[in-house]
Design a protein around this motif. Structure first.
Motif, PDB file in Angstrom:
ATOM      1  N   GLU A  18      16.552  82.780  15.180  1.00  0.00           N
ATOM      2  CA  GLU A  18      16.126  81.601  14.424  1.00  0.00           C
ATOM      3  C   GLU A  18      15.803  80.390  15.293  1.00  0.00           C
ATOM      4  OE1 GLU A  18      15.791  81.920  11.127  1.00  0.00           O
ATOM      5  OE2 GLU A  18      16.633  83.933  11.149  1.00  0.00           O
ATOM      6  N   GLY A  19      16.306  80.356  16.515  1.00  0.00           N
ATOM      7  CA  GLY A  19      16.070  79.223  17.399  1.00  0.00           C
ATOM      8  C   GLY A  19      17.223  78.241  17.397  1.00  0.00           C
ATOM      9  N   ALA A  20      17.233  77.372  18.370  1.00  0.00           N
ATOM     10  CA  ALA A  20      18.340  76.440  18.584  1.00  0.00           C
ATOM     11  C   ALA A  20      18.564  75.494  17.412  1.00  0.00           C
ATOM     12  CB  ALA A  20      18.119  75.645  19.867  1.00  0.00           C
ATOM     13  N   ARG A  21      17.526  75.081  16.760  1.00  0.00           N
ATOM     14  CA  ARG A  21      17.679  74.115  15.652  1.00  0.00           C
ATOM     15  C   ARG A  21      18.401  74.706  14.453  1.00  0.00           C
ATOM     16  NH1 ARG A  21      11.979  70.915  16.284  1.00  0.00           N
ATOM     17  NH2 ARG A  21      12.528  70.047  18.302  1.00  0.00           N
ATOM     18  N   ALA A  22      18.410  76.035  14.354  1.00  0.00           N
ATOM     19  CA  ALA A  22      19.070  76.696  13.217  1.00  0.00           C
ATOM     20  C   ALA A  22      20.561  76.920  13.449  1.00  0.00           C
ATOM     21  CB  ALA A  22      18.393  78.033  12.936  1.00  0.00           C
ATOM     22  N   THR A  23      21.053  76.533  14.611  1.00  0.00           N
ATOM     23  CA  THR A  23      22.440  76.843  14.967  1.00  0.00           C
ATOM     24  C   THR A  23      23.400  75.721  14.586  1.00  0.00           C
ATOM     25  OG1 THR A  23      22.112  76.036  17.222  1.00  0.00           O
ATOM     26  CG2 THR A  23      21.789  78.407  16.843  1.00  0.00           C
ATOM     27  N   THR A  24      23.401  75.386  13.323  1.00  0.00           N
ATOM     28  CA  THR A  24      24.398  74.422  12.850  1.00  0.00           C
ATOM     29  C   THR A  24      25.747  75.132  12.783  1.00  0.00           C
ATOM     30  OG1 THR A  24      24.096  74.995  10.532  1.00  0.00           O
ATOM     31  CG2 THR A  24      22.648  73.264  11.440  1.00  0.00           C
ATOM     32  N   LEU A  25      26.808  74.365  12.774  1.00  0.00           N
ATOM     33  CA  LEU A  25      28.137  74.972  12.665  1.00  0.00           C
ATOM     34  C   LEU A  25      28.273  75.760  11.366  1.00  0.00           C
ATOM     35  CD1 LEU A  25      30.430  72.162  14.126  1.00  0.00           C
ATOM     36  CD2 LEU A  25      29.600  74.232  15.261  1.00  0.00           C
ATOM     37  N   ASP A  26      27.719  75.229  10.286  1.00  0.00           N
ATOM     38  CA  ASP A  26      27.766  75.948   9.008  1.00  0.00           C
ATOM     39  C   ASP A  26      27.026  77.276   9.090  1.00  0.00           C
ATOM     40  OD1 ASP A  26      29.297  74.036   7.619  1.00  0.00           O
ATOM     41  OD2 ASP A  26      27.507  72.860   7.117  1.00  0.00           O
ATOM     42  N   ALA A  27      25.856  77.279   9.716  1.00  0.00           N
ATOM     43  CA  ALA A  27      25.070  78.508   9.835  1.00  0.00           C
ATOM     44  C   ALA A  27      25.787  79.537  10.705  1.00  0.00           C
ATOM     45  CB  ALA A  27      23.685  78.197  10.403  1.00  0.00           C
ATOM     46  N   TYR A  41      38.474  76.406  14.866  1.00  0.00           N
ATOM     47  CA  TYR A  41      39.705  76.787  15.565  1.00  0.00           C
ATOM     48  C   TYR A  41      39.365  77.290  16.971  1.00  0.00           C
ATOM     49  CZ  TYR A  41      43.913  79.348  16.815  1.00  0.00           C
ATOM     50  OH  TYR A  41      45.022  79.810  17.478  1.00  0.00           O
ATOM     51  N   HIS A  42      38.278  78.038  17.085  1.00  0.00           N
ATOM     52  CA  HIS A  42      37.879  78.623  18.368  1.00  0.00           C
ATOM     53  C   HIS A  42      36.928  77.724  19.157  1.00  0.00           C
ATOM     54  CE1 HIS A  42      39.849  82.414  17.557  1.00  0.00           C
ATOM     55  NE2 HIS A  42      39.328  82.387  16.341  1.00  0.00           N
ATOM     56  N   PHE A  43      36.073  76.995  18.439  1.00  0.00           N
ATOM     57  CA  PHE A  43      35.076  76.144  19.085  1.00  0.00           C
ATOM     58  C   PHE A  43      35.034  74.821  18.336  1.00  0.00           C
ATOM     59  CE2 PHE A  43      33.746  80.538  19.731  1.00  0.00           C
ATOM     60  CZ  PHE A  43      33.630  80.580  21.110  1.00  0.00           C
ATOM     61  N   ARG A  44      35.479  73.764  18.990  1.00  0.00           N
ATOM     62  CA  ARG A  44      35.630  72.465  18.337  1.00  0.00           C
ATOM     63  C   ARG A  44      34.305  71.785  18.008  1.00  0.00           C
ATOM     64  NH1 ARG A  44      41.258  70.151  20.234  1.00  0.00           N
ATOM     65  NH2 ARG A  44      41.079  69.343  18.167  1.00  0.00           N
ATOM     66  N   SER A  45      33.225  72.270  18.640  1.00  0.00           N
ATOM     67  CA  SER A  45      31.928  71.621  18.455  1.00  0.00           C
ATOM     68  C   SER A  45      30.817  72.589  18.857  1.00  0.00           C
ATOM     69  CB  SER A  45      31.833  70.371  19.333  1.00  0.00           C
ATOM     70  OG  SER A  45      31.882  70.761  20.710  1.00  0.00           O
ATOM     71  N   LYS A  46      29.601  72.162  18.593  1.00  0.00           N
ATOM     72  CA  LYS A  46      28.459  72.961  19.026  1.00  0.00           C
ATOM     73  C   LYS A  46      28.416  73.029  20.556  1.00  0.00           C
ATOM     74  CE  LYS A  46      23.554  73.640  18.217  1.00  0.00           C
ATOM     75  NZ  LYS A  46      22.385  73.163  17.494  1.00  0.00           N
ATOM     76  N   ASP A  47      28.804  71.942  21.210  1.00  0.00           N
ATOM     77  CA  ASP A  47      28.866  71.961  22.676  1.00  0.00           C
ATOM     78  C   ASP A  47      29.846  73.011  23.177  1.00  0.00           C
ATOM     79  OD1 ASP A  47      26.956  70.022  23.110  1.00  0.00           O
ATOM     80  OD2 ASP A  47      28.399  68.385  23.296  1.00  0.00           O
ATOM     81  N   ALA A  48      30.951  73.187  22.484  1.00  0.00           N
ATOM     82  CA  ALA A  48      31.920  74.211  22.873  1.00  0.00           C
ATOM     83  C   ALA A  48      31.334  75.609  22.671  1.00  0.00           C
ATOM     84  CB  ALA A  48      33.209  74.048  22.080  1.00  0.00           C
ATOM     85  N   LEU A  49      30.528  75.788  21.635  1.00  0.00           N
ATOM     86  CA  LEU A  49      29.830  77.062  21.438  1.00  0.00           C
ATOM     87  C   LEU A  49      28.865  77.333  22.590  1.00  0.00           C
ATOM     88  CD1 LEU A  49      28.986  77.042  17.629  1.00  0.00           C
ATOM     89  CD2 LEU A  49      30.181  78.865  18.843  1.00  0.00           C
ATOM     90  N   LEU A 100      18.129  77.699  24.259  1.00  0.00           N
ATOM     91  CA  LEU A 100      18.781  76.402  24.471  1.00  0.00           C
ATOM     92  C   LEU A 100      18.053  75.597  25.538  1.00  0.00           C
ATOM     93  CD1 LEU A 100      22.518  77.548  24.456  1.00  0.00           C
ATOM     94  CD2 LEU A 100      21.392  76.106  22.734  1.00  0.00           C
ATOM     95  N   ALA A 101      17.641  76.257  26.610  1.00  0.00           N
ATOM     96  CA  ALA A 101      16.933  75.568  27.695  1.00  0.00           C
ATOM     97  C   ALA A 101      15.617  74.973  27.209  1.00  0.00           C
ATOM     98  CB  ALA A 101      16.691  76.531  28.857  1.00  0.00           C
ATOM     99  N   GLN A 102      14.946  75.673  26.311  1.00  0.00           N
ATOM    100  CA  GLN A 102      13.684  75.164  25.767  1.00  0.00           C
ATOM    101  C   GLN A 102      13.896  73.919  24.916  1.00  0.00           C
ATOM    102  OE1 GLN A 102      12.090  78.589  23.782  1.00  0.00           O
ATOM    103  NE2 GLN A 102      11.059  79.322  25.613  1.00  0.00           N
ATOM    104  N   GLU A 103      15.116  73.746  24.435  1.00  0.00           N
ATOM    105  CA  GLU A 103      15.450  72.549  23.661  1.00  0.00           C
ATOM    106  C   GLU A 103      16.035  71.467  24.566  1.00  0.00           C
ATOM    107  OE1 GLU A 103      14.922  71.925  20.330  1.00  0.00           O
ATOM    108  OE2 GLU A 103      13.770  73.789  20.351  1.00  0.00           O
ATOM    109  N   ALA A 104      15.756  71.555  25.855  1.00  0.00           N
ATOM    110  CA  ALA A 104      16.167  70.567  26.861  1.00  0.00           C
ATOM    111  C   ALA A 104      17.672  70.549  27.105  1.00  0.00           C
ATOM    112  CB  ALA A 104      15.652  69.179  26.509  1.00  0.00           C
ATOM    113  N   ASN A 105      18.345  71.686  26.942  1.00  0.00           N
ATOM    114  CA  ASN A 105      19.765  71.754  27.252  1.00  0.00           C
ATOM    115  C   ASN A 105      19.910  71.961  28.755  1.00  0.00           C
ATOM    116  OD1 ASN A 105      22.407  73.062  27.791  1.00  0.00           O
ATOM    117  ND2 ASN A 105      22.664  72.748  25.588  1.00  0.00           N
ATOM    118  N   ALA A 106      20.336  70.912  29.452  1.00  0.00           N
ATOM    119  CA  ALA A 106      20.430  70.944  30.913  1.00  0.00           C
ATOM    120  C   ALA A 106      21.435  71.980  31.407  1.00  0.00           C
ATOM    121  CB  ALA A 106      20.796  69.563  31.443  1.00  0.00           C
TER     122      ALA A 106
END
Length: 183
Positions: A18-27, A41-49, A100-106
């Protein structure tokens, strides 16, 4: 499979399909079939994912680099021969990180760069010539690119990525490595 791995698999799957934009915590929670609280419990945020995915990628790439170094044919032949989109855990992790890299994730860009640098170093050690090593890496990268996009490319001659096609390219790799050895 642990709940943590199930969540990482879901995150990776969403990135790939689906791409990086579809990766909400709910999704991610829905795809993993866990509650959002279970995910948190396992990942406190999207950054932790992202960090979890990049740790997985690093471990898979380290194992691949070890296999590449140990291959009796040499790192160059290994690199080109395994430059296929095969849906393996490493392949999926690379595609997810590339999303993720295509979405400018350094961090994703840096992780992919380090992995590629490691593969390049092994090839350079084998052939001893930067231009030859670069040509071999680009040969493998082009093979992988065409394998990933095979459905979108009209020319079977260009996009061919089957065993016979790789065998032909491995002959080219052998010529390049022999040429580099002769100096």
């Amino acid at each position: 499979m642990s709940a943590r791995e199930k969540v990482l698999d879901a995150f990776e799957d969403l990135l790939v399909t689906e791409g990086a934009r579809a990766t909400t915590l709910d999704a991610v929670a829905a795809r993993a079939e866990v509650s959002k609280g279970g995910l948190l419990y396992h990942f406190r945020s999207k950054d932790a994912l992202v960090e979890g995915l990049l740790e997985r990628l690093a471990a898979l790439a380290a194992a691949d680099t070890e296999a590449m170094a140990a291959d009796p044919r040499g790192p160059s032949a290994y690199y080109v021969d395994t430059s296929v989109a095969d849906g393996s855990p490493l392949d999926r992790a690379i595609v997810a990180a590339a999303g993720l890299a295509q979405e400018a994730n350094a961090r994703a860009r840096g992780a992919l760069h380090e992995i590629h640098r490691g593969w390049f170093r092994l090839i350079l050690e084998e052939v001893g010539d930067r231009a030859t090593a670069r040509a071999i890496v680009l040969l493998g990268d082009g093979l992988y690119y065409n394998a990933v996009l095979a459905g979108a490319i009209a020319s079977d001659d260009v996009a061919a990525t089957g065993p016979q096609d790789r065998a032909e390219l491995l002959e080219v790799v052998a010529l390049l490595t022999e040429r580099a050895a002769q100096g």
